[in-house]
Design an enzyme around this catalytic site. Structure first.
Site, PDB file in Angstrom:
ATOM      1  N   ASN A  86       0.855  -1.185   0.000  1.00  0.00           N
ATOM      2  CA  ASN A  86       0.000   0.000   0.000  1.00  0.00           C
ATOM      3  C   ASN A  86       0.891   1.235   0.000  1.00  0.00           C
ATOM      4  O   ASN A  86       1.837   1.325   0.794  1.00  0.00           O
ATOM      5  CB  ASN A  86      -0.908  -0.001   1.238  1.00  0.00           C
ATOM      6  N   GLY A  92      -4.015   3.450   0.610  1.00  0.00           N
ATOM      7  CA  GLY A  92      -4.434   2.910   1.892  1.00  0.00           C
ATOM      8  C   GLY A  92      -3.303   2.693   2.869  1.00  0.00           C
ATOM      9  O   GLY A  92      -3.454   1.951   3.855  1.00  0.00           O
ATOM     10  N   HIS A  99       6.567  -1.148   3.711  1.00  0.00           N
ATOM     11  CA  HIS A  99       6.342  -2.520   4.150  1.00  0.00           C
ATOM     12  C   HIS A  99       5.566  -3.267   3.087  1.00  0.00           C
ATOM     13  O   HIS A  99       4.732  -2.695   2.390  1.00  0.00           O
ATOM     14  CB  HIS A  99       5.587  -2.572   5.483  1.00  0.00           C
TER      15      HIS A  99
END
Ligand code: AMP
Length: 113
Positions: A86, A92, A99
């Site tokens: 994301n 989002g 990550h």
């Protein structure tokens, strides 16, 4: 240090770590969205994929290679899994440290919401 994932990488707050080396840490997501939900982070703080530079490409490759390894180690590689990064507001992203999500253990719908 205010970044929560930096603090995990430095061992300052606990996480259920499944793999780590000098470049990355992989740990179970605290709010799993699938039976297997692991995050892979670089130890280096980079805000997001959008903030990376070509000099980070080898590290990005290592993040993906770690997803592949963890998926095998957790026994989900054969059935399949989803890898998600994301990025930014519309993507989002809620934690501002790059990550990759590894989601597995059930059929995953498409498209995402
Ligand atoms: P994203 O929405 O892509 O930025 O994903 C951030 C993820 O980090 C979410 O799935 C959270 O549940 C997860 N998360 C936040 N804090 C922690 C933590 N301390 N340990 C493990 N996972 C976390």
């Amino acid at each position: 240090m205010s970044c929560i994932f930096c603090r995990i990488a430095f061992g300052e707050i606990p996480a259920r770590i499944v793999y780590q080396d000098e470049q990355v840490v992989a740990f179970h997501d605290v709010s799993p969205q699938a039976p297997v939900h692991v995050l892979v982070i670089p130890r280096l703080h980079v805000d997001s994929l959008a903030a990376t530079q070509p000099e980070h490409d080898a590290l990005l490759g290592h993040v993906l290679g770690t997803i592949r390894k963890v998926a095998r180690d957790l026994g989900v590689a054969d059935n399949g899994y989803r890898t998600v990064l994301n990025t930014g507001f519309d993507g989002g992203q809620s934690v501002g440290h790059l990550h990759a999500h590894l989601l597995a253990g059930r059929p995953l719908g498409w498209p995402p919401g």
